[in-house]
Scaffold this active site. Structure first.
Site, PDB file in Angstrom:
ATOM      1  N   LEU A 165       0.652  -1.653   0.108  1.00 50.30           N
ATOM      2  CA  LEU A 165      -0.164   0.299  -0.055  1.00 50.30           C
ATOM      3  C   LEU A 165       0.560   1.493   0.136  1.00 50.30           C
ATOM      4  CD1 LEU A 165      -2.719  -1.244   2.729  1.00 50.30           C
ATOM      5  CD2 LEU A 165      -2.822  -0.691   0.104  1.00 50.30           C
ATOM      6  N   ASP A 166       0.527   2.130  -1.030  1.00 48.83           N
ATOM      7  CA  ASP A 166       0.883   3.838  -0.430  1.00 48.83           C
ATOM      8  C   ASP A 166       0.889   4.233   0.843  1.00 48.83           C
ATOM      9  OD1 ASP A 166       0.911   3.857  -3.123  1.00 48.83           O
ATOM     10  OD2 ASP A 166      -1.028   4.893  -3.537  1.00 48.83           O
ATOM     11  N   GLY A 167       1.928   5.186   1.008  1.00 44.92           N
ATOM     12  CA  GLY A 167       2.520   5.091   2.534  1.00 44.92           C
ATOM     13  C   GLY A 167       1.469   6.045   2.966  1.00 44.92           C
ATOM     14  N   ARG A 172      -6.030   5.440  -7.353  1.00 46.94           N
ATOM     15  CA  ARG A 172      -6.031   7.203  -7.574  1.00 46.94           C
ATOM     16  C   ARG A 172      -5.929   7.607  -8.847  1.00 46.94           C
ATOM     17  NH1 ARG A 172      -0.514   7.667  -3.642  1.00 46.94           N
ATOM     18  NH2 ARG A 172      -1.087  10.251  -3.872  1.00 46.94           N
TER      19      ARG A 172
END
Length: 294
Positions: free
Chosen positions: A133-135, A233
């Protein structure tokens, strides 16, 4: 040494390697077993991958010892374990924590913490991260505890058998309740991290359902059919419904300090235990508070 055993139920003779491929042992893992300390046994006798097996033969696979990630520093900060067995570790990643070491902090990403957890529990020091997952994205991340388990989930990801579902809060109002986005994604040549829609990009498919909305924001349930970087996104931004709080694709929105995205459910099979695994993660406080206002 980790051992797995299978009984061959076919009636035609078959090469041992082809049987092992059918059990999702990859070519790279088979090579490691053969050359780096593993063993293949048929009816308790060592055999080569080219050996022909017969009906009711007992096949045993001994995995070679895995070397730890030497450049990965163990962090002993706590992790939130959702599910664990001998093959997989499923954890809940908080927001603002990177899945992998970053240039800003190479000592305390999620994978650093998982390595510390494995050491503290006297398990393998080799960390296999399967999903990321993205930060700023929160939610479920899956780790495999050995190369064979990683090979299995790589296969399930490739064949769309591992399912990941997200809750997202996005800008705008929808006229329908169900959508599919099929737009190719490519790296943006003007940015080190940004992605964009491009006809030369990789095939990418996102499906979502509208759960709740008002005139300016909506809560949606998202299913990824492919796993491109920033896919949710980029896709939602491309159709005019960017994530709230997304500093990269929706920088003017200040409803959240981060993008409103949370991986709340994963489903996959563990054929080594004949177990169907379904894990859930509750919405974090910041996203839940925003949803309550919609």
């Amino acid at each position: 040494m980790i051992k797995f055993s299978f009984r061959y139920k076919g009636y035609d003779q078959k090469r041992l390697r082809n049987f092992l491929f059918s059990k999702l042992i990859s070519k790279s893992l088979l090579k490691q077993i053969k050359f780096h300390g593993g063993r293949l046994m048929v009816n308790r006798e060592p055999q080569f991958p080219s050996y022909f097996i017969h009906h009711n033969d007992l096949i045993s696979v001994y995995l070679p010892k895995e070397n730890p990630n030497r450049n990965l520093i163990a962090s002993h900060q706590s992790i939130n374990v959702i599910f664990e067995n001998n093959n997989f570790l499923v954890v809940n990643k908080p927001p603002y924590l990177h899945s992998m070491p970053s240039a800003q902090d190479d000592n305390d990403s999620l994978i650093n913490r998982v390595k510390g957890y494995l050491i503290d529990h006297h398990l393998s020091c080799k960390t296999h991260i399967v999903t990321r997952l993205d930060g700023d994205t929160s939610g479920i991340v899956i780790f495999a505890k050995h190369h064979y388990a990683h090979s299995i989930l790589d296969y399930e990801l490739k064949h769309h058998q591992l399912k990941k579902y997200y809750i997202a809060v996005v800008c705008g109002h929808f006229s329908s309740n169900h959508y599919e986005i099929d737009l190719p994604i490519e790296r943006d040549q003007n940015s080190y991290i940004k992605r964009k829609i491009d006809s030369n990009g990789k095939f990418s498919k996102t499906e979502f359902w509208v759960l709740r909305q008002n005139l300016s924001m909506a809560v949606i349930k998202v299913c990824l059919h492919t796993g491109r970087t920033h896919q949710i996104r980029v896709h939602l931004s491309a159709i005019g419904h960017p994530l709230v709080g997304d500093w990269l694709y929706n920088p003017s929105d200040k409803h959240l300090r981060r993008q409103g995205l949370h991986c709340f459910e994963v489903k996959f099979n563990d054929p080594l235990t004949n177990q169907f695994i379904q894990c859930h993660s509750n919405l974090p406080f910041d996203i839940q508070c925003l949803i309550n206002k919609i």
